[in-house]
Design a protein around this motif. Structure first.
Motif, short mmCIF file in Angstrom:
data_model
loop_
_atom_site.label_atom_id
_atom_site.label_comp_id
_atom_site.label_asym_id
_atom_site.label_seq_id
_atom_site.Cartn_x
_atom_site.Cartn_y
_atom_site.Cartn_z
N VAL A 108 16.72 -41.15 -8.59
CA VAL A 108 16.97 -39.90 -8.13
C VAL A 108 17.85 -38.96 -8.83
O VAL A 108 17.38 -37.69 -9.12
CB VAL A 108 17.46 -39.90 -6.35
N VAL A 109 18.87 -39.55 -9.41
CA VAL A 109 19.53 -38.97 -10.48
C VAL A 109 18.95 -38.52 -11.69
O VAL A 109 19.05 -37.36 -12.20
CB VAL A 109 21.09 -39.81 -10.66
N GLN A 110 18.01 -39.43 -12.16
CA GLN A 110 17.23 -39.06 -13.33
C GLN A 110 16.30 -38.03 -13.21
O GLN A 110 15.82 -37.04 -13.89
CB GLN A 110 16.61 -40.18 -13.79
N ALA A 111 15.67 -38.11 -11.85
CA ALA A 111 14.66 -37.03 -11.48
C ALA A 111 15.14 -35.55 -11.36
O ALA A 111 14.53 -34.63 -11.63
CB ALA A 111 14.07 -37.52 -10.23
N SER A 112 16.26 -35.53 -10.64
CA SER A 112 17.36 -34.30 -10.55
C SER A 112 17.63 -33.62 -11.89
O SER A 112 18.10 -32.54 -11.88
CB SER A 112 18.03 -34.43 -9.54
N GLY A 113 17.93 -34.61 -12.89
CA GLY A 113 18.27 -34.26 -14.15
C GLY A 113 19.93 -33.99 -14.15
O GLY A 113 20.54 -33.39 -15.10
N SER A 114 20.51 -34.24 -13.23
CA SER A 114 22.17 -34.00 -12.91
C SER A 114 22.64 -35.51 -13.38
O SER A 114 22.31 -36.42 -13.24
CB SER A 114 22.22 -33.47 -11.73
N ALA A 115 23.96 -35.35 -13.65
CA ALA A 115 25.00 -36.36 -13.75
C ALA A 115 25.34 -37.13 -12.34
O ALA A 115 25.32 -36.28 -11.45
CB ALA A 115 26.14 -36.24 -14.54
#
Length: 122
Positions: A108-115
């Motif tokens: 989910v974090v990788q897909a959203s592009g956020s830290a």
């Protein structure tokens, strides 16, 4: 030229995450249940027929877990150590639940592009 507002295609397909989560839960539930049954049936011979069938089912579920977990870790370009730890989580009772949560959060974090959000140090 690429449009900056265009949606970014996730590196891990949603269906693969769903398959991984299903196998992680199935593997974890079977392993916890069979571990309890192992303790309860300790010293009884012969074991009930369902016991052997359940261990075989767990083995097949674990193969599905290995395949889907490896595919996700490969697509996310995870480290070898993290990949091996995620793969081995299916052999320790209840650890597949922890690994599933960790991998799903990372996807989910990788897909959203956020830290990732980390709690403040106490």
């Amino acid at each position: 030229m690429s449009d900056a507002s265009a949606p970014v295609e996730p590196s891990v397909p949603r269906w693969l995450v769903a398959v991984y989560r299903a196998f992680a839960y199935l593997t974890g539930v079977l392993l916890v249940t069979l571990t309890i049954a192992l303790v309860v049936l300790l010293g009884t011979e012969p074991k009930p027929e369902w016991y052997g069938i359940a261990w075989t089912l767990h083995g097949w579920a674990y193969m599905g877990y290995l395949g889907s977990a490896f595919a996700i870790c490969f697509m996310m370009r995870g480290s070898i150590v993290r990949t091996v730890l995620v793969l081995l989580a299916g052999t320790v009772p209840a650890m597949s639940f922890v690994a599933e949560r960790s991998v799903t959060r990372a996807v989910v974090v990788q897909a959203s592009g956020s830290a990732p959000v980390t709690p403040p140090a106490s």
